[in-house]
Design a protein around this motif. Structure first.
Motif, PDB file in Angstrom:
ATOM      1  N   GLN A  37       0.771  -1.218   0.042  1.00  9.96           N
ATOM      2  CA  GLN A  37      -0.157  -0.105  -0.005  1.00  9.96           C
ATOM      3  C   GLN A  37       0.861   1.316   0.061  1.00  9.96           C
ATOM      4  O   GLN A  37       0.721   2.147  -0.696  1.00  9.96           O
ATOM      5  N   SER A  38       1.839   1.274   0.796  1.00  7.33           N
ATOM      6  CA  SER A  38       2.584   2.349   0.747  1.00  7.33           C
ATOM      7  C   SER A  38       3.444   2.664  -0.362  1.00  7.33           C
ATOM      8  O   SER A  38       3.818   3.943  -0.830  1.00  7.33           O
ATOM      9  N   ASN A  39       3.952   1.690  -1.061  1.00  3.49           N
ATOM     10  CA  ASN A  39       4.781   1.724  -2.383  1.00  3.49           C
ATOM     11  C   ASN A  39       3.688   2.319  -3.413  1.00  3.49           C
ATOM     12  O   ASN A  39       4.288   3.225  -4.172  1.00  3.49           O
ATOM     13  N   VAL A  40       2.597   1.989  -3.474  1.00  2.00           N
ATOM     14  CA  VAL A  40       1.451   2.535  -4.456  1.00  2.00           C
ATOM     15  C   VAL A  40       1.338   4.185  -4.114  1.00  2.00           C
ATOM     16  O   VAL A  40       1.170   4.784  -5.064  1.00  2.00           O
ATOM     17  N   ARG A  41       1.194   4.478  -2.941  1.00  2.00           N
ATOM     18  CA  ARG A  41       1.039   5.814  -2.351  1.00  2.00           C
ATOM     19  C   ARG A  41       2.272   6.530  -2.811  1.00  2.00           C
ATOM     20  O   ARG A  41       2.027   7.624  -3.340  1.00  2.00           O
ATOM     21  N   ASP A  42       3.305   5.962  -2.548  1.00  2.00           N
ATOM     22  CA  ASP A  42       4.454   6.911  -2.781  1.00  2.00           C
ATOM     23  C   ASP A  42       5.014   6.809  -4.240  1.00  2.00           C
ATOM     24  O   ASP A  42       5.329   8.200  -4.945  1.00  2.00           O
ATOM     25  N   LEU A  43       4.583   5.937  -5.198  1.00  2.00           N
ATOM     26  CA  LEU A  43       4.843   6.106  -6.610  1.00  2.00           C
ATOM     27  C   LEU A  43       4.057   5.250  -7.321  1.00  2.00           C
ATOM     28  O   LEU A  43       4.262   4.055  -7.142  1.00  2.00           O
ATOM     29  N   PRO A  44       3.118   5.592  -8.343  1.00  2.00           N
ATOM     30  CA  PRO A  44       2.983   6.908  -8.692  1.00  2.00           C
ATOM     31  C   PRO A  44       1.799   7.626  -7.868  1.00  2.00           C
ATOM     32  O   PRO A  44       1.619   8.910  -8.267  1.00  2.00           O
ATOM     33  N   GLY A  45       1.236   7.131  -6.797  1.00  2.00           N
ATOM     34  CA  GLY A  45       0.173   7.543  -6.066  1.00  2.00           C
ATOM     35  C   GLY A  45      -1.123   6.568  -6.436  1.00  2.00           C
ATOM     36  O   GLY A  45      -1.063   6.146  -7.442  1.00  2.00           O
ATOM     37  N   VAL A  46      -2.155   6.462  -5.580  1.00  2.00           N
ATOM     38  CA  VAL A  46      -3.161   5.657  -5.619  1.00  2.00           C
ATOM     39  C   VAL A  46      -4.072   6.406  -6.779  1.00  2.00           C
ATOM     40  O   VAL A  46      -4.358   5.466  -7.665  1.00  2.00           O
ATOM     41  N   ASP A  47      -4.443   7.408  -6.862  1.00  2.00           N
ATOM     42  CA  ASP A  47      -5.308   7.910  -7.703  1.00  2.00           C
ATOM     43  C   ASP A  47      -4.693   7.928  -9.184  1.00  2.00           C
ATOM     44  O   ASP A  47      -5.373   7.459 -10.071  1.00  2.00           O
ATOM     45  N   ASP A  48      -3.631   8.144  -9.194  1.00  2.00           N
ATOM     46  CA  ASP A  48      -2.825   8.138 -10.474  1.00  2.00           C
ATOM     47  C   ASP A  48      -2.665   6.735 -10.947  1.00  2.00           C
ATOM     48  O   ASP A  48      -2.773   6.546 -12.291  1.00  2.00           O
ATOM     49  N   ILE A  49      -2.460   5.757 -10.182  1.00  2.00           N
ATOM     50  CA  ILE A  49      -2.155   4.118 -10.792  1.00  2.00           C
ATOM     51  C   ILE A  49      -3.407   3.845 -11.162  1.00  2.00           C
ATOM     52  O   ILE A  49      -3.530   3.120 -12.263  1.00  2.00           O
ATOM     53  N   VAL A  50      -4.479   4.043 -10.233  1.00  2.00           N
ATOM     54  CA  VAL A  50      -5.858   3.486 -10.668  1.00  2.00           C
ATOM     55  C   VAL A  50      -6.165   4.301 -12.226  1.00  2.00           C
ATOM     56  O   VAL A  50      -6.684   3.590 -13.029  1.00  2.00           O
ATOM     57  N   TYR A  51      -6.057   5.441 -12.209  1.00  2.00           N
ATOM     58  CA  TYR A  51      -6.167   6.131 -13.845  1.00  2.00           C
ATOM     59  C   TYR A  51      -5.335   5.355 -14.750  1.00  2.00           C
ATOM     60  O   TYR A  51      -5.917   5.001 -15.759  1.00  2.00           O
ATOM     61  N   GLU A  52      -4.115   5.152 -14.598  1.00  2.00           N
ATOM     62  CA  GLU A  52      -3.194   4.472 -15.491  1.00  2.00           C
ATOM     63  C   GLU A  52      -3.883   3.274 -15.727  1.00  2.00           C
ATOM     64  O   GLU A  52      -3.853   3.055 -17.129  1.00  2.00           O
ATOM     65  N   TRP A  53      -4.133   2.247 -14.815  1.00  2.00           N
ATOM     66  CA  TRP A  53      -4.745   1.183 -15.123  1.00  2.00           C
ATOM     67  C   TRP A  53      -6.018   1.109 -15.865  1.00  2.00           C
ATOM     68  O   TRP A  53      -6.412   0.274 -16.785  1.00  2.00           O
ATOM     69  N   ARG A  54      -6.752   2.075 -15.635  1.00  2.00           N
ATOM     70  CA  ARG A  54      -8.163   2.172 -16.261  1.00  2.00           C
ATOM     71  C   ARG A  54      -7.916   2.578 -17.698  1.00  2.00           C
ATOM     72  O   ARG A  54      -8.913   2.269 -18.440  1.00  2.00           O
ATOM     73  N   THR A  55      -6.960   3.158 -17.968  1.00  2.00           N
ATOM     74  CA  THR A  55      -6.858   3.497 -19.226  1.00  2.00           C
ATOM     75  C   THR A  55      -5.907   2.539 -20.291  1.00  2.00           C
ATOM     76  O   THR A  55      -5.835   2.538 -21.359  1.00  2.00           O
ATOM     77  N   GLN A  56      -5.006   1.949 -19.542  1.00  2.00           N
ATOM     78  CA  GLN A  56      -4.230   0.748 -19.900  1.00  2.00           C
ATOM     79  C   GLN A  56      -4.745  -0.342 -20.378  1.00  2.00           C
ATOM     80  O   GLN A  56      -4.179  -1.169 -21.247  1.00  2.00           O
ATOM     81  N   PHE A  57      -5.436  -1.011 -19.593  1.00  2.00           N
ATOM     82  CA  PHE A  57      -5.966  -2.406 -19.947  1.00  2.00           C
ATOM     83  C   PHE A  57      -7.230  -2.398 -20.612  1.00  2.00           C
ATOM     84  O   PHE A  57      -8.023  -1.472 -20.823  1.00  2.00           O
ATOM     85  N   HIS A  58      -7.478  -3.181 -21.604  1.00  2.00           N
ATOM     86  CA  HIS A  58      -8.769  -3.385 -22.328  1.00  2.00           C
ATOM     87  C   HIS A  58      -9.948  -3.426 -21.509  1.00  2.00           C
ATOM     88  O   HIS A  58     -10.683  -2.789 -22.040  1.00  2.00           O
ATOM     89  N   GLN A  59     -10.080  -4.116 -20.370  1.00  2.00           N
ATOM     90  CA  GLN A  59     -11.210  -4.079 -19.703  1.00  2.00           C
ATOM     91  C   GLN A  59     -10.908  -3.116 -18.295  1.00  2.00           C
ATOM     92  O   GLN A  59     -10.187  -3.312 -17.679  1.00  2.00           O
ATOM     93  N   ASP A  60     -11.654  -2.117 -18.106  1.00  2.00           N
ATOM     94  CA  ASP A  60     -11.821  -1.326 -17.058  1.00  2.00           C
ATOM     95  C   ASP A  60     -11.593  -2.132 -15.680  1.00  2.00           C
ATOM     96  O   ASP A  60     -12.659  -2.850 -15.414  1.00  2.00           O
ATOM     97  N   PRO A  61     -10.543  -1.945 -14.899  1.00  2.00           N
ATOM     98  CA  PRO A  61     -10.209  -3.071 -13.807  1.00  2.00           C
ATOM     99  C   PRO A  61     -11.052  -2.388 -12.511  1.00  2.00           C
ATOM    100  O   PRO A  61     -11.213  -3.171 -11.453  1.00  2.00           O
ATOM    101  N   LEU A  62     -11.795  -1.284 -12.684  1.00  2.00           N
ATOM    102  CA  LEU A  62     -12.406  -0.810 -11.243  1.00  2.00           C
ATOM    103  C   LEU A  62     -13.461  -1.569 -11.308  1.00  2.00           C
ATOM    104  O   LEU A  62     -14.472  -1.441 -11.829  1.00  2.00           O
ATOM    105  N   LEU A  63     -13.741  -2.154 -10.046  1.00  2.00           N
ATOM    106  CA  LEU A  63     -14.878  -2.723  -9.633  1.00  2.00           C
ATOM    107  C   LEU A  63     -15.844  -1.770  -8.835  1.00  2.00           C
ATOM    108  O   LEU A  63     -17.017  -1.828  -8.935  1.00  2.00           O
ATOM    109  N   ALA A  64     -15.065  -0.963  -8.027  1.00  2.00           N
ATOM    110  CA  ALA A  64     -15.880  -0.046  -6.948  1.00  2.00           C
ATOM    111  C   ALA A  64     -14.900   1.025  -6.582  1.00  2.00           C
ATOM    112  O   ALA A  64     -13.653   0.647  -6.400  1.00  2.00           O
ATOM    113  N   ARG A  65     -15.597   2.036  -6.050  1.00  2.00           N
ATOM    114  CA  ARG A  65     -14.680   3.205  -5.546  1.00  2.00           C
ATOM    115  C   ARG A  65     -15.472   3.866  -4.469  1.00  2.00           C
ATOM    116  O   ARG A  65     -16.664   4.026  -4.463  1.00  2.00           O
TER     117      ARG A  65
END
Length: 129
Positions: A37-65
């Motif tokens: 959890q700390s590593n994700v917070r530090d680089l690139p940041g929680v919101d940023d990595i979720v945004y990156e994954w949502r644009t990078q993968f074919h299927q949106d990985p977000l189940l809930a927020r």
């Protein structure tokens, strides 16, 4: 503003429960989960990595927020990278995935997460700062 504890998205006692089921030291699993959890917070940041994954993968990985956490269904290679980054063994990686999966299933109804997607993906719960 005070940041949430890195493991706030996880129910009290769940780390110990999963560790016991997997024959992993609970302190080690807690340390790995917190480091992840700390590593994700530090680089690139929680919101940023979720945004990156949502644009990078074919299927949106977000189940809930929620205001406290993101619930995601990601390809297995993402956990491979996380496990390598934090020095987790195969058994520890499996325990981490189980921890995230169990929390996602516990919270699914309350947050509107479709856990059927976890049949072909691996769960990741990220505590929002």
């Amino acid at each position: 503003m005070t940041e949430r504890d890195a493991l706030d998205a996880f129910d009290a006692g769940l780390v110990t429960e999963v560790a016991g089921d997997r024959d992993i030291d609970p302190d080690r699993l807690a340390t790995l989960a917190r480091t992840h959890q700390s590593n994700v917070r530090d680089l690139p940041g929680v919101d940023d990595i979720v945004y990156e994954w949502r644009t990078q993968f074919h299927q949106d990985p977000l189940l809930a927020r929620t205001t406290a956490a993101y619930y995601l269904a990601l390809p297995g290679h993402v956990w491979d990278e996380f496990a390598d980054d934090i020095g987790a063994s195969d058994a520890e990686r499996a325990a981490l995935v189980a921890l995230h999966g169990r929390q996602t299933r516990i919270d699914a109804d309350g947050v509107g997460a479709d856990t059927a997607r976890l049949e072909t993906s691996e769960p990741v719960v990220l505590t929002r700062p």
